[in-house]
Structure formats: structure tokens, C-alpha cells
Design a protein around this motif. Structure first.
Motif, PDB file in Angstrom:
ATOM      1  N   ASP A  38      -0.459  78.792 -18.218  1.00  0.00           N
ATOM      2  CA  ASP A  38      -0.417  80.224 -18.522  1.00  0.00           C
ATOM      3  C   ASP A  38       0.561  80.489 -19.667  1.00  0.00           C
ATOM      4  N   PRO A  61      -5.430  80.393 -17.662  1.00  0.00           N
ATOM      5  CA  PRO A  61      -4.879  81.523 -16.912  1.00  0.00           C
ATOM      6  C   PRO A  61      -4.676  81.258 -15.419  1.00  0.00           C
ATOM      7  N   ASP A  62      -5.447  80.323 -14.832  1.00  0.00           N
ATOM      8  CA  ASP A  62      -5.408  80.152 -13.375  1.00  0.00           C
ATOM      9  C   ASP A  62      -4.584  78.942 -12.950  1.00  0.00           C
ATOM     10  N   ARG A  63      -4.235  78.986 -11.679  1.00  0.00           N
ATOM     11  CA  ARG A  63      -3.472  77.881 -11.115  1.00  0.00           C
ATOM     12  C   ARG A  63      -4.036  77.552  -9.739  1.00  0.00           C
ATOM     13  N   ILE A  64      -4.286  76.264  -9.487  1.00  0.00           N
ATOM     14  CA  ILE A  64      -4.721  75.831  -8.158  1.00  0.00           C
ATOM     15  C   ILE A  64      -3.481  75.406  -7.389  1.00  0.00           C
ATOM     16  N   ASP A  68      -5.128  75.906  -1.774  1.00  0.00           N
ATOM     17  CA  ASP A  68      -6.551  76.005  -2.096  1.00  0.00           C
ATOM     18  C   ASP A  68      -7.295  74.767  -1.615  1.00  0.00           C
ATOM     19  N   ALA A  73     -11.872  75.370  -5.019  1.00  0.00           N
ATOM     20  CA  ALA A  73     -10.940  75.987  -5.967  1.00  0.00           C
ATOM     21  C   ALA A  73     -11.338  75.656  -7.406  1.00  0.00           C
ATOM     22  N   ARG A  76     -14.160  77.998  -8.128  1.00  0.00           N
ATOM     23  CA  ARG A  76     -13.743  79.396  -8.169  1.00  0.00           C
ATOM     24  C   ARG A  76     -12.793  79.694  -9.320  1.00  0.00           C
ATOM     25  N   LYS A  77     -12.064  78.667  -9.784  1.00  0.00           N
ATOM     26  CA  LYS A  77     -11.062  78.871 -10.828  1.00  0.00           C
ATOM     27  C   LYS A  77     -11.341  77.970 -12.030  1.00  0.00           C
ATOM     28  N   GLY A  79     -10.814  78.514 -14.946  1.00  0.00           N
ATOM     29  CA  GLY A  79      -9.725  78.631 -15.912  1.00  0.00           C
ATOM     30  C   GLY A  79      -8.427  78.023 -15.423  1.00  0.00           C
ATOM     31  N   SER A  80      -8.496  77.189 -14.359  1.00  0.00           N
ATOM     32  CA  SER A  80      -7.271  76.561 -13.861  1.00  0.00           C
ATOM     33  C   SER A  80      -6.768  75.515 -14.846  1.00  0.00           C
ATOM     34  N   SER A  81      -5.467  75.269 -14.794  1.00  0.00           N
ATOM     35  CA  SER A  81      -4.879  74.279 -15.710  1.00  0.00           C
ATOM     36  C   SER A  81      -5.489  72.896 -15.491  1.00  0.00           C
TER      37      SER A  81
END
Lengths: 327, 327
Positions: A38, A61-64, A68, A73, A76-77, A79-81
Motif C-alpha cells: 500500500d 491496495p489489499d493485504r491478506i 483469511d 482470499a 477475493r483480494k 489487489g493483495s500484495s
């Protein structure tokens, strides 16, 4: 040489990651690190520490988190790192990926995004165990709870190449974790793995018992993820407990000046820098969630060495030749 | 109170045994020990040490070594100290049997001669693991390599009673060795054991991970003999290695006066005196082959306590009530 580093992985993220990246590029003039996380939190930390221009930022933008469920996850995410970093590696924007985030999510993401290597049924996580005379790569360390004989043999192949390249061993000694030295000891799948390993071209040194590990009986210790997970967690906790216990006893005796950290460095996991995920089509290194900057720096060093030594190509070649000799 | 002690068990036999027996009867005025072994070597040692007349000798001409196959050695050597000592216990000439001889032979002999208790499918060897806050009884420690869910539940029953009687615990906490805390973790038989233990009247505290053991997460740790054997041997070797390593480092630093033995007594197995064989119709205690006299003395003390507390009757009652509640 460019390595993608999950900037949102550790419990102290992004502080450990940014400091570790800074130390790594300062130590290695050919290294670039792409911090994936982020930008609202990673950017200011980069500015605060004044990183080299060989440390860049890619926004995710996202973080797992460890709460999760790994596979869902990732869906669903997107945009997770972890997803962004692995995709960067997959598409050639980075030569390797390092993360101290959820082990399950890094494992699942590496499988989905990087894909398994041809000939590998079960990619595996290896961990370097400190021993009296050097590290032993134990695999599987918990990713594959139940294993068949052929999975154990694949772990041996993957681990052997990794130790050849990363520890500069010519002919790594492969051991099979078991309850006795005789080939007829232990569960049937382990007895079968013994026969397969003995018939292979690997440098198989036979069964290794619990008491042999600390004496460096082998360079690669093959086991299922159940035994591996329990052994690893037990080892970490016993080493930590003994250090705390001795420190308190020695302090009581007025010996507070004894440098116990130095005395027990032989058991220090941070020295080894991360657990490799072996058997996927890429270089993916998993770090402990409580990694301090030095552990992150070491993991980046391990990833760089794997890339420089062409470990992925060696693994592919070894698996190909294994397939040919079977055909 | 009379305990039969295999005088030919340790690597230093009969020296450790005779000295341990002497110390035990000197410390406990109600205790008699019957040394079982070759009178040509045991007799002179008894004379040399000047043992009390509460230490007697029963002649057993043969010795089973660790090179003998346990089951066939028992048949081939009916005059072995293990067979003679167990028969003495069986026939009422002794209230318990203690041996530091071949674990496999003591196990096999106890099964053949004492017989399993009604309701026990798999008698089991338990071991007391030193932890930060007291001992944890781990079972199975290596006798039963592969186990079904109902075997694990029987281990929990047997271990619970043993810890109640021997460690004076009102309601011992039962833990199941596993790779995570959730009931759905681990192999199917362990998940099933979780459900059975949760439905039982035992004080089941759930899954215990490798990292929890040293922090005394439970009083009784249930696992199959594969995991138990590896964990036990690893633990013993790591503790020994760390002590040696620290001693050499501290000596280099001129700190040779630090009493490391004292500092690490928390991890000393000798304090606990032997591994109980649970689920046979008798009291049978197995000691380490390298037991010094103090370990033998402690094992005799544990055997005496088990007899005084009526542990065998408690086990029989517990198994009966288990059978009734199932019916």
C-alpha cells in the motif's frame, strides 16, 4: 537482478520490509528490490529511511492476513500484495518473490499464479534447520500433511538441487526421517520411499532418526509435512525457551555479561533467510511473520543467489532427466 | 513392597542397577528390591557395595541384548533376566518390574507374560518430557508406529490415570499432537480422535502444536509412535547438544565456573525415572540403557509409587467404565 518483496507481510510491516530492502541493496550493487504494498504506508517509510533509487514501489491496495482463508482470499483480494507480487514475477517484472505474509496464501498464490513445474505432483516448502555442523534442509515443512512414497522422492530431488546451488554442495546427502536405521522400519510409504531413493541416482544416506538431525547426519531431510511441521515448531520453541531460561539463570548468578545471543547463534534461524517453496515455476521464498530486517535482507540474498545460480533451470532439468530415466 | 529389577539392563550392568537398588532401599525403609541377573556378576557387586538385606538376588543366567530380535529372543532365552523378572512379577513374587534392557524385549515380554488389560488394543510406552512448568507424559513414545483413532483415545485414558496417580493431578489436561489448533487439521485419524476425545469425559484441551509442548500446554500428549519417537529422540539430542555447546563457549570466555548442569536441570530426564508401559496387567517400567544409578533409583521410586497408589486398579476401573458407557 530484480526481486519483488511483499511489503505487507511481517507483523511489523512495512518497517521490517523497507529496512531489509534498504540493507540488501546497500550490500549488493547489482540488486534492485520492488516493494509491493500500500503506497500510503510504504511510501512514507521509504522516504523516512531514505532508500536508494534501486528500491522502487509497486502499489497493491489489499493485504491478506493470517485470518483469511488462503485460497479464497487470493480470489477475493486480487489487489493483495501477494497476488500483485507473484504476478509481477510471473510476467517477468521481477526475477523472484519474497514474502513474510501468510504461508498458506503464498503457497496457494504460487501454485495458482506461478504453476507447478512439470513432473512435480506436490510443490513443497523447505526449511533450513541449524545443526551442529551446518544447515539441513528439511522438507516438507508443513505444506503437505500426508505424502506418498513418490512425493517424498520428489522432495529429495528438489531439495538436493536447492542445496547444491544455495549451499554449494557437490553431492548433497539425502536422509529419510524415520524411527530406526533399518530399511524395514516405519510406515509402508516410508519403506517404499527408502527403496525408491536407494534405486535413484541421488546420494541417499538412508534413514535418519530424530537424534541424528542435530549432528548433521544429512544435508536434505525428507519427511511428510506432519512430522516436519511438528519438528520445526518444536525446535524453534525449545531453542527459544532454553535461551530465555539460561539467560535468567545466568543473570541471577551475576553473569549478565555473558553474550548468550552469540553463544547460541548456531541455532539462529535468521541467519538462513527464509524457506524456499520448491516445485513451482518461479523463485518464491517465504519468511517468518516476525522477521526483523536482517531476516528480510538474508531472504532477499537467498532469492538473488537462487536466481544467479539458475536454480529453477537446474530443477527443471533434474525433473526432466528423472522423467526420462523412468520412461 | 517388593520390586523386581533387571540387573542386566544398562550398558554398565550390573553396576548401575546394584548401586541404584542400594540407594532406593536406603531411602525407603518399606522397599525391597529383587535383583534379577547372573549371580556370578551380580553377587560380587552386591557384596562390594555392601547392600542392605532388603536387596536380594534371583538368578537369571541369560541376557537379551539390543542385537537380539525381541520376540524370538524371549522364546530362545527363557532364562533371561527380562523373562525371569516379569514372570516373578506375574506370579506375585514382586509387585512391579523395572528394566533398562532392550525396550523391544521388555515390551514384548510384558505383552506375552503380563498380558494386555481387558479393553486395551495396544499397550503403549509413555515418556515424561521435561517442560518449562513440569513434566508432560507423551504417549505413544515409539511402540506403536501407526495408530487408529481409538488407539489414540486409549492412550489418553491410560495416560490420564497414570498422571493422576503419579503426579498427583486431579484432572490431567489431555492434548492431541497436531499441526494446528482447529479440529479439522491433520490426518483423518487424528481428526477422528479429536471428535472422540471431545465427546469423552476426559479433560481434553484440544490440539497441541509442536511449539506448545515446551510451554506445558498439556499434562498428557497423545500421538502415534512415529511422531513420538522422532520428537523424543530429537529433544534428548538437542538438549544434550546445547548443553555441550554452551559449556564449550562459556569455558572459552573464562566462565568455566557456571554450573550449567544446574541451569539446565529443567531438561534432565533422569529426574523422572523411567518410561511406564501402560495397558498391560502389571507395573512395568522401562529405563534408558545408559541410566546411571540415580535414574535407576528414581525408576524404582516411580514403580513403588504406582504400586502404592493402586494405579493398575485405577486403570482397570477406568477401562471398565469406558466399556460400560459405550455399551
Amino acid at each position: 537482478m530484480r526481486i519483488a518483496l511483499d511489503a505487507m507481510g511481517t507483523d511489523q510491516a512495512p518497517a521490517s520490509e523497507v529496512a531489509g530492502a534498504k540493507a540488501a541493496v546497500d550490500a549488493d550493487p547489482d540488486l534492485e528490490v520492488v516493494l509491493v504494498g500500500d503506497e500510503a504506508v510504504v511510501g512514507p517509510e521509504m522516504e523516512r529511511l531514505g532508500v536508494s533509487d534501486r528500491v522502487r514501489l509497486v502499489h497493491a491496495p489489499d493485504r491478506i492476513t493470517s485470518n483469511d482463508a488462503p485460497a479464497s482470499a487470493l480470489r477475493r483480494k486480487p489487489g493483495s500484495s501477494i497476488a500483485v507480487g507473484l504476478t509481477l514475477h510471473k510476467e517477468g517484472g521481477a526475477d523472484a518473490f519474497v514474502s513474510a505474509g501468510s504461508t498458506g496464501a503464498v503457497m496457494a498464490g504460487s501454485l495458482f499464479i506461478l504453476r507447478p513445474l512439470a513432473g512435480v505432483d506436490r510443490p513443497t516448502v523447505g526449511t533450513l534447520l541449524p545443526t551442529a555442523k551446518g544447515p539441513t534442509l528439511m522438507l516438507d515443512a508443513g505444506a503437505n500433511i500426508e505424502c506418498k512414497a513418490q512425493h517424498l522422492v520428489q522432495f529429495a530431488q528438489l531439495g538436493g538441487i536447492y542445496m547444491q546451488d544455495l549451499q554449494d554442495l557437490e553431492n548433497p546427502r539425502i536422509g529419510l526421517l524415520n524411527v530406526g536405521s533399518e530399511p524395514t522400519k516405519g510406515p509402508e510409504e516410508i519403506q517404499e520411499a527408502y527403496r525408491l531413493l536407494e534405486a535413484s541416482h541421488l546420494n541417499f544416506v538412508g534413514n535418519v532418526e530424530g537424534r541424528d538431525i542435530i549432528h548433521h547426519a544429512c544435508d536434505v531431510l525428507v519427511c511428510d509435512g506432519f512430522a516436519g511441521n511438528i519438528l520445526l515448531k518444536f525446535y524453534e520453541s525449545v531453542a527459544g525457551f532454553l535461551i530465555d531460561h539460561l539467560r535468567s539463570r545466568l543473570n541471577q548468578g551475576g553473569l549478565g555479561s555473558v553474550d548468550l545471543e552469540e553463544a547460541v547463534r548456531v541455532l539462529d534461524y535468521q541467519e538462513y533467510g527464509g524457506a524456499p517453496l520448491l516445485g513451482v515455476n518461479g523463485v518464491s521464498i517465504i519468511c517468518h511473520g516476525q522477521s526483523p530486517p536482517r531476516a528480510i535482507q538474508n531472504a532477499l540474498g537467498v532469492a538473488a543467489q537462487a536466481v544467479r545460480n539458475g536454480t529453477l533451470e537446474h530443477l527443471t532439468r533434474e525433473l526432466d532427466s528423472g522423467a526420462e530415466s523412468e520412461a
